[in-house]
Design a protein around this motif. Structure first.
Motif, PDB file in Angstrom:
ATOM      1  N   LEU A  33      -8.509 -29.354  -5.380  1.00 30.09           N
ATOM      2  CA  LEU A  33      -9.525 -30.138  -4.673  1.00 30.09           C
ATOM      3  C   LEU A  33      -8.961 -30.889  -3.466  1.00 30.09           C
ATOM      4  O   LEU A  33      -9.724 -31.395  -2.637  1.00 30.09           O
ATOM      5  N   THR A  34      -7.616 -30.971  -3.344  1.00 30.43           N
ATOM      6  CA  THR A  34      -7.061 -31.574  -2.130  1.00 30.43           C
ATOM      7  C   THR A  34      -7.533 -30.782  -0.906  1.00 30.43           C
ATOM      8  O   THR A  34      -7.579 -31.322   0.197  1.00 30.43           O
ATOM      9  N   ALA A  35      -7.919 -29.524  -1.121  1.00 25.50           N
ATOM     10  CA  ALA A  35      -8.388 -28.675  -0.010  1.00 25.50           C
ATOM     11  C   ALA A  35      -9.648 -29.255   0.636  1.00 25.50           C
ATOM     12  O   ALA A  35      -9.878 -29.043   1.830  1.00 25.50           O
ATOM     13  N   VAL A  36     -10.456 -30.005  -0.146  1.00 24.46           N
ATOM     14  CA  VAL A  36     -11.645 -30.644   0.428  1.00 24.46           C
ATOM     15  C   VAL A  36     -11.217 -31.590   1.551  1.00 24.46           C
ATOM     16  O   VAL A  36     -11.820 -31.631   2.627  1.00 24.46           O
ATOM     17  N   PHE A  37     -10.120 -32.329   1.301  1.00 19.44           N
ATOM     18  CA  PHE A  37      -9.668 -33.314   2.278  1.00 19.44           C
ATOM     19  C   PHE A  37      -8.884 -32.657   3.408  1.00 19.44           C
ATOM     20  O   PHE A  37      -8.983 -33.085   4.564  1.00 19.44           O
ATOM     21  N   VAL A  38      -8.117 -31.625   3.094  1.00 14.70           N
ATOM     22  CA  VAL A  38      -7.395 -30.889   4.145  1.00 14.70           C
ATOM     23  C   VAL A  38      -8.412 -30.283   5.114  1.00 14.70           C
ATOM     24  O   VAL A  38      -8.302 -30.424   6.339  1.00 14.70           O
ATOM     25  N   GLY A  39      -9.433 -29.624   4.567  1.00 16.20           N
ATOM     26  CA  GLY A  39     -10.464 -29.007   5.407  1.00 16.20           C
ATOM     27  C   GLY A  39     -11.308 -30.059   6.115  1.00 16.20           C
ATOM     28  O   GLY A  39     -11.624 -29.919   7.301  1.00 16.20           O
ATOM     29  N   GLY A  40     -11.667 -31.123   5.392  1.00 14.26           N
ATOM     30  CA  GLY A  40     -12.493 -32.181   5.972  1.00 14.26           C
ATOM     31  C   GLY A  40     -11.793 -32.860   7.133  1.00 14.26           C
ATOM     32  O   GLY A  40     -12.396 -33.098   8.189  1.00 14.26           O
ATOM     33  N   TYR A  41     -10.506 -33.144   6.961  1.00  9.45           N
ATOM     34  CA  TYR A  41      -9.777 -33.803   8.048  1.00  9.45           C
ATOM     35  C   TYR A  41      -9.598 -32.860   9.237  1.00  9.45           C
ATOM     36  O   TYR A  41      -9.638 -33.306  10.389  1.00  9.45           O
TER      37      TYR A  41
END
Lengths: 132, 109
Positions: A33-41
Motif C-alpha cells: 500500500l506504500t504504492a498509493v503514496f508513491v503514486g500519489g506524490y
C-alpha cells in the motif's frame, strides 16, 4: 432427457480482510500500500510542474494556497512515512533482488544492504543540499 | 502457453522501486518540510523548477514512480478485490499518460 450436470467449479471464499490476521501478511500489505503514496506524490509533483508552467500568477496562488497549506504539508508528512517504509523494505530486499558474486562466493547480504542505505543517504543529502 | 507481457512491466516496476526508494523521501522533505519551514521561498522554488536538470530529474522520478505504483496497485486490487478486466489498462494507462504529460509540461513549461 438427461439434464446436463456439469459441476460448478469451487471458488474458495477469500474475504478482503485476509491480511489483517497475520503480522507478516499485514506488513506485506502495508508495503504494497506504500504504492498509493508513491503514486500519489508522483501525481502531486506532476501538478507542481503544471502549475509552474501556467505562469507566475497561477504558481503564486499554488504556492500560497496549496504548498503552504498545513493540510497539504501534513499529508506529505504522512506520505513521507509510508515512502520511508518503502525505502527500508526495498533496501532490505536488495540482496534477494540482486545477488552479487565475488569470484566463487556470494557477497555478504549485509554488505549489499549497507551499500544501499549508504547510497540512499548520500543521494538524499545531495538532493537537500542542492534544493536549499 | 500464452506469452506473458509481465516481464515488460516488471522492468519499469523495479526501476521505479529503486528510484522512488532512493529519491522520493528527500524530495518530499524539500516540498513539505523545507517549504513549510520557509527554508525555500517561492522564488527559490521557481528558480529550481526553471532549471532543466531539475525538470529531467522530476520527469524521471514522476514516470518511474507511476509505473512502480501502477504495478503494485494492480496486484493489491487483485489480492483484495480479485479485480480483473480493465485493471491493467487503467493502472499502466495512468502511468503512460502521466509520463507523457510530465514530458510535455517539462519541455513546454
Amino acid at each position: 432427457m438427461a439434464t446436463e450436470t456439469r459441476p460448478r467449479p469451487y471458488v474458495r471464499p477469500m474475504p478482503a480482510t485476509w491480511w489483517l490476521h497475520n503480522r507478516y501478511l499485514f506488513l506485506f500489505m502495508v508495503r504494497e500500500l506504500t504504492a498509493v503514496f508513491v503514486g500519489g506524490y508522483a501525481l502531486f509533483l506532476l501538478l507542481l510542474l503544471y502549475r509552474f508552467a501556467q505562469g507566475p500568477e497561477r504558481f503564486h496562488a499554488f504556492f500560497e494556497n496549496t504548498l503552504q497549506s498545513p493540510w497539504v504539508i501534513g499529508l506529505q508528512v504522512v506520505a513521507l512515512l509510508f515512502v520511508l517504509y518503502h525505502t527500508v523494505t526495498t533496501c532490505n530486499a536488495a540482496p534477494v533482488l540482486m545477488t552479487v558474486w565475488r569470484g566463487e562466493e556470494k557477497v555478504d547480504p549485509r554488505l549489499i544492504i549497507g551499500a544501499n542505505y549508504a547510497v540512499w543517504l548520500i543521494l538524499s543529502l545531495l538532493i537537500i543540499l542542492v534544493a536549499i | 502457453m500464452a506469452r506473458s507481457n509481465e516481464p515488460l512491466w516488471w522492468v519499469p516496476f523495479m526501476a521505479g522501486a529503486g528510484i522512488s526508494a532512493f529519491l522520493m523521501p528527500a524530495t518530499i522533505f524539500v516540498t513539505a518540510i523545507a517549504v513549510g519551514l520557509g527554508w525555500i521561498d517561492e522564488s527559490g522554488l521557481r528558480r529550481l523548477l526553471s532549471n532543466p536538470l531539475v525538470r529531467v530529474y522530476l520527469v524521471v522520478l514522476i514516470s518511474l514512480s507511476l509505473f512502480h505504483a501502477a504495478h503494485r496497485l494492480r496486484f493489491v486490487l487483485i489480492d483484495l478485490l480479485t479485480a480483473r478486466g480493465a485493471l491493467s489498462l487503467i493502472c499502466y494507462g495512468t502511468a503512460i499518460v502521466g509520463t507523457l504529460a510530465a514530458i510535455l509540461i517539462a519541455v513546454m513549461g
